[in-house]
Design a protein around this motif. Structure first.
Motif, mmCIF file in Angstrom:
data_model
loop_
_atom_site.group_PDB
_atom_site.id
_atom_site.type_symbol
_atom_site.label_atom_id
_atom_site.label_comp_id
_atom_site.label_asym_id
_atom_site.label_seq_id
_atom_site.Cartn_x
_atom_site.Cartn_y
_atom_site.Cartn_z
ATOM 1 N N PHE A 266 4.418 -7.241 4.319
ATOM 2 C CA PHE A 266 3.726 -5.981 4.072
ATOM 3 C C PHE A 266 4.726 -4.935 3.611
ATOM 4 N N ILE A 267 4.397 -4.246 2.521
ATOM 5 C CA ILE A 267 5.241 -3.175 1.996
ATOM 6 C C ILE A 267 4.441 -1.884 2.032
ATOM 7 N N GLU A 268 4.960 -0.893 2.743
ATOM 8 C CA GLU A 268 4.337 0.433 2.775
ATOM 9 C C GLU A 268 5.263 1.402 2.053
ATOM 10 N N TYR A 269 4.812 1.915 0.916
ATOM 11 C CA TYR A 269 5.644 2.820 0.132
ATOM 12 C C TYR A 269 5.482 4.252 0.649
ATOM 13 N N PRO A 270 6.549 4.887 1.097
ATOM 14 C CA PRO A 270 6.451 6.245 1.653
ATOM 15 C C PRO A 270 5.909 7.246 0.628
ATOM 16 N N ASN A 271 4.967 8.074 1.086
ATOM 17 C CA ASN A 271 4.404 9.176 0.281
ATOM 18 C C ASN A 271 3.716 8.707 -1.000
ATOM 19 N N ALA A 272 3.392 7.427 -1.089
ATOM 20 C CA ALA A 272 2.804 6.893 -2.317
ATOM 21 C C ALA A 272 1.276 6.895 -2.242
ATOM 22 N N SER A 273 0.649 6.910 -3.415
ATOM 23 C CA SER A 273 -0.798 6.987 -3.548
ATOM 24 C C SER A 273 -1.418 5.594 -3.644
ATOM 25 N N HIS A 274 -2.697 5.567 -3.987
ATOM 26 C CA HIS A 274 -3.426 4.308 -4.137
ATOM 27 C C HIS A 274 -2.800 3.422 -5.207
ATOM 28 N N THR A 275 -2.236 4.040 -6.237
ATOM 29 C CA THR A 275 -1.596 3.291 -7.327
ATOM 30 C C THR A 275 -0.121 3.006 -7.026
ATOM 31 N N LEU A 276 0.301 3.242 -5.792
ATOM 32 C CA LEU A 276 1.680 3.056 -5.336
ATOM 33 C C LEU A 276 2.634 4.082 -5.937
ATOM 34 N N GLN A 277 2.063 5.146 -6.524
ATOM 35 C CA GLN A 277 2.857 6.196 -7.149
ATOM 36 C C GLN A 277 3.311 7.201 -6.096
ATOM 37 N N ALA A 278 4.615 7.372 -5.957
ATOM 38 C CA ALA A 278 5.180 8.400 -5.090
ATOM 39 C C ALA A 278 5.610 9.586 -5.952
ATOM 40 N N PRO A 279 5.816 10.762 -5.351
ATOM 41 C CA PRO A 279 6.211 11.924 -6.156
ATOM 42 C C PRO A 279 7.470 11.697 -6.976
ATOM 43 N N ASP A 280 8.380 10.908 -6.444
ATOM 44 C CA ASP A 280 9.658 10.700 -7.124
ATOM 45 C C ASP A 280 9.853 9.303 -7.691
ATOM 46 N N LYS A 281 8.794 8.450 -7.578
ATOM 47 C CA LYS A 281 8.991 7.072 -8.036
ATOM 48 C C LYS A 281 7.661 6.380 -8.307
ATOM 49 N N ALA A 282 7.599 5.643 -9.423
ATOM 50 C CA ALA A 282 6.447 4.799 -9.738
ATOM 51 C C ALA A 282 6.749 3.398 -9.213
ATOM 52 N N ASN A 283 6.106 3.034 -8.123
ATOM 53 C CA ASN A 283 6.439 1.770 -7.454
ATOM 54 C C ASN A 283 5.669 0.565 -7.973
ATOM 55 N N MET B 121 0.842 -1.193 0.000
ATOM 56 C CA MET B 121 0.000 0.000 0.000
ATOM 57 C C MET B 121 0.879 1.245 0.000
ATOM 58 N N GLY B 122 0.317 2.338 -0.495
ATOM 59 C CA GLY B 122 0.972 3.626 -0.414
ATOM 60 C C GLY B 122 0.619 4.322 0.882
ATOM 61 N N GLU B 123 1.594 4.960 1.495
ATOM 62 C CA GLU B 123 1.364 5.654 2.760
ATOM 63 C C GLU B 123 0.270 6.707 2.629
ATOM 64 N N LYS B 124 0.170 7.354 1.464
ATOM 65 C CA LYS B 124 -0.798 8.417 1.243
ATOM 66 C C LYS B 124 -1.965 7.943 0.376
ATOM 67 N N ASP B 125 -2.277 6.673 0.453
ATOM 68 C CA ASP B 125 -3.401 6.119 -0.317
ATOM 69 C C ASP B 125 -4.647 6.957 -0.065
ATOM 70 N N GLU B 126 -5.285 7.397 -1.148
ATOM 71 C CA GLU B 126 -6.446 8.272 -1.052
ATOM 72 C C GLU B 126 -7.766 7.537 -1.238
ATOM 73 N N SER B 127 -7.710 6.234 -1.473
ATOM 74 C CA SER B 127 -8.926 5.437 -1.655
ATOM 75 C C SER B 127 -9.121 4.415 -0.552
ATOM 76 N N GLU B 128 -8.040 3.901 -0.023
ATOM 77 C CA GLU B 128 -8.081 2.927 1.069
ATOM 78 C C GLU B 128 -7.126 3.429 2.155
ATOM 79 N N ALA B 129 -7.642 3.667 3.351
ATOM 80 C CA ALA B 129 -6.812 4.231 4.414
ATOM 81 C C ALA B 129 -5.632 3.318 4.714
ATOM 82 N N ILE B 130 -4.453 3.909 4.874
ATOM 83 C CA ILE B 130 -3.260 3.117 5.163
ATOM 84 C C ILE B 130 -3.441 2.318 6.446
ATOM 85 N N GLU B 131 -4.303 2.775 7.338
ATOM 86 C CA GLU B 131 -4.599 2.024 8.553
ATOM 87 C C GLU B 131 -5.130 0.630 8.230
#
Length: 310
Positions: A275-292, A246-256
């Protein structure tokens, strides 16, 4: 049910060049139809051109919505460094090339959690190569909504030997919405609110089969099957290797929700769970500096081989 697929195309003109580090030259995306419950269904098979018999077959489940997903399957596996053998069953009522802006009546009627699970199970039992596979020989990979469906399929099918999810966790979706509202995340906190959600949840429970009433772009019928489903008891019954991202900043499913899975399995070290939590990443695992996302999918090849830990 007819167990044999009706081939539409032996090889679509959709091939993907692999990375220079791969030992394989190209991949093909084949399209075929198969009958499930008497209805013709479109599915796709992404595979390396040539012999892919040694590949771990992967059943892929997409997220929500009625956009045509099949042609996008190669994108997810562009960094997959091993032989590919991927199967994707399109949902009922999705036309080829659909942009997802207007879903058909057939789609809305069939768009429930149980329907997706039962369709996927039927597909595994009828598609010729998947049907021939033995116990615990298939992997199932689900993103977003597909990540909620995949554990159900893994529990019900003895053929599933690995479970991987992205953008999906261990809490009911209704709880994620309330977490977002409590954290002040728009639109869950503005223009919506905890009170609005609770009132809407009650309305959905009072009219669970309605196709005429909608919320957040889906009919009540859809929400009644998804919102209140608790995935953790399903996960608790699984005894196969599981990896969840999951992305830490997931906007569709809470990281909790992902952390709830992490915490549950931390108390059950006998289970094979990562479990992998991608820092600053979105629902699509996209972070500002990296497509995970593609890296996550690519890493599954090593996960299959390495004793299930990355």
């Amino acid at each position: 049910m007819n167990p044999y697929p009706i081939l539409r195309s032996t090889a679509l003109a959709v091939t993907a060049a692999l990375l220079a580090t791969s030992a394989f030259a190209a991949r093909a995306l084949d399209e075929a139809t198969i009958r499930i419950d008497g209805q013709a269904r479109r599915y796709y098979h992404l595979h390396d051109i040539g012999d892919y018999a040694s590949a771990t077959p992967i059943v892929l489940l997409s997220g929500s919505g009625c956009k045509d997903f099949g042609s996008r399957v190669p994108f997810f596996f562009e960094r997959y460094p091993a032989q590919a053998d991927v199967y994707f069953l399109e949902k009922i009522g999705i036309q080829r090339g659909a942009d997802g802006k207007a879903c058909s009546d057939a789609y809305n009627e069939a768009d429930t959690l149980e329907q997706r699970a039962s369709d996927t199970l039927a597909f595994i039992e009828q598609e010729p190569r998947l049907k021939a596979m033995g116990a615990r020989s298939l992997a199932i990979l689900g993103f977003s909504e597909g990540g909620a469906v995949a554990p159900i399929v893994a529990l019900r099918s003895p053929k599933i030997g690995w479970l991987a999810t992205g953008g999906s966790g261990g809490l009911p979706q209704s709880q994620s919405f309330l977490i977002f509202a409590g954290r002040g995340v728009p639109p869950y906190a503005s223009p919506f609110s905890r009170e609005i959600f609770l009132n809407t949840f009650a309305a959905i429970k009072a009219d669970p089969q309605s196709l005429g009433k909608s919320f957040f772009g889906h009919p009540y019928r859809y929400w009644s099957s998804h919102l209140f489903y608790d995935p953790l008891p399903t996960y608790a019954q699984l005894d196969i290797p599981i990896i969840a991202a999951m992305g830490e900043k997931d906007e569709s499913e809470a990281i909790e929700s992902g952390r709830a899975l992490r915490d549950y399995f931390a108390g059950h070290p006998e289970k094979k769970f990562t479990f992998i939590e991608y820092p600053n990443a979105s629902h699509t695992l996209q972070a500002p500096d990296k497509a995970n996302l593609q890296d996550f999918v690519g890493g599954l090849a090593e996960w299959f081989r390495s004793g299930f830990k990355r």
